[in-house]
Design an enzyme around this catalytic site. Structure first.
Site, mmCIF file in Angstrom:
data_model
loop_
_atom_site.group_PDB
_atom_site.id
_atom_site.type_symbol
_atom_site.label_atom_id
_atom_site.label_comp_id
_atom_site.label_asym_id
_atom_site.label_seq_id
_atom_site.Cartn_x
_atom_site.Cartn_y
_atom_site.Cartn_z
ATOM 1 C CD GLU A 35 71.400 -61.805 99.577
ATOM 2 O OE1 GLU A 35 72.413 -62.306 99.801
ATOM 3 O OE2 GLU A 35 70.256 -61.990 100.217
ATOM 4 N N GLY A 68 63.103 -55.025 96.754
ATOM 5 C CA GLY A 68 63.474 -54.900 98.437
ATOM 6 C C GLY A 68 64.422 -56.019 98.784
ATOM 7 C CG ASP A 69 65.412 -61.050 98.086
ATOM 8 O OD1 ASP A 69 65.589 -61.401 99.122
ATOM 9 O OD2 ASP A 69 65.923 -61.325 97.047
ATOM 10 N N GLY A 70 66.625 -57.427 96.864
ATOM 11 C CA GLY A 70 67.838 -57.224 96.337
ATOM 12 C C GLY A 70 68.626 -55.902 97.149
ATOM 13 C CB ALA A 125 58.753 -58.313 97.729
#
Length: 140
Positions: free
Chosen positions: A31, A26-28, A23
């Protein structure tokens, strides 16, 4: 993104990482994708760009996306999502319900998994679909 820049980890190697680590990546990835989409849509102030991007990356929006796309996930993708959703994080959500936060974590874990295993086409498809779902939503 082009495939030469993506890491190419095996599925087995990716499964060895915690869902929260997936995660994190994945967040990066998400974004960066959203910020690029927002920038290309309108060349405006950084403040306006940020406010528009937040609409797409907030937990409530990600939760809505994954619920919408759940039936399109493969068995492996669903498994990765569920591992992320069920992971116990030390972080508590400030601006989201616990349920939305967990679903968003699952979504980000899935994106991190797809990125790390070099599944560029599938990653791009899911992120494009997410963008469309949120764009079409009236209340997010």
């Amino acid at each position: 993104m082009n495939s030469k820049s993506l890491p190419h980890m095996t599925i087995s190697e990716a499964r060895g990482y915690s869902p929260l680590a997936l995660a994190f990546v994945g967040d990066g990835v998400y974004e960066t994708f959203i910020r690029t989409k927002v920038l290309l849509k309108a060349n405006t102030s950084a403040n306006k760009l940020h406010k528009e991007a937040v609409r797409y990356v907030r937990a409530e929006a990600q939760s809505m996306v994954v619920r919408e796309l759940m039936s399109t996930l493969t068995e492996e993708e669903d498994s990765v999502f569920k591992r992320g959703r069920n992971a116990h994080s030390a972080t508590t959500p400030k601006h989201a319900s616990v349920t939305d936060y967990r679903y968003a974590t699952g979504f980000e874990a899935l994106l991190g998994y797809l990125y790390l295993t070099g599944q560029e086409e599938r990653l791009t498809l899911i992120m494009e679909q997410a963008y469309e779902v949120i764009s079409a939503a009236k209340t997010i």
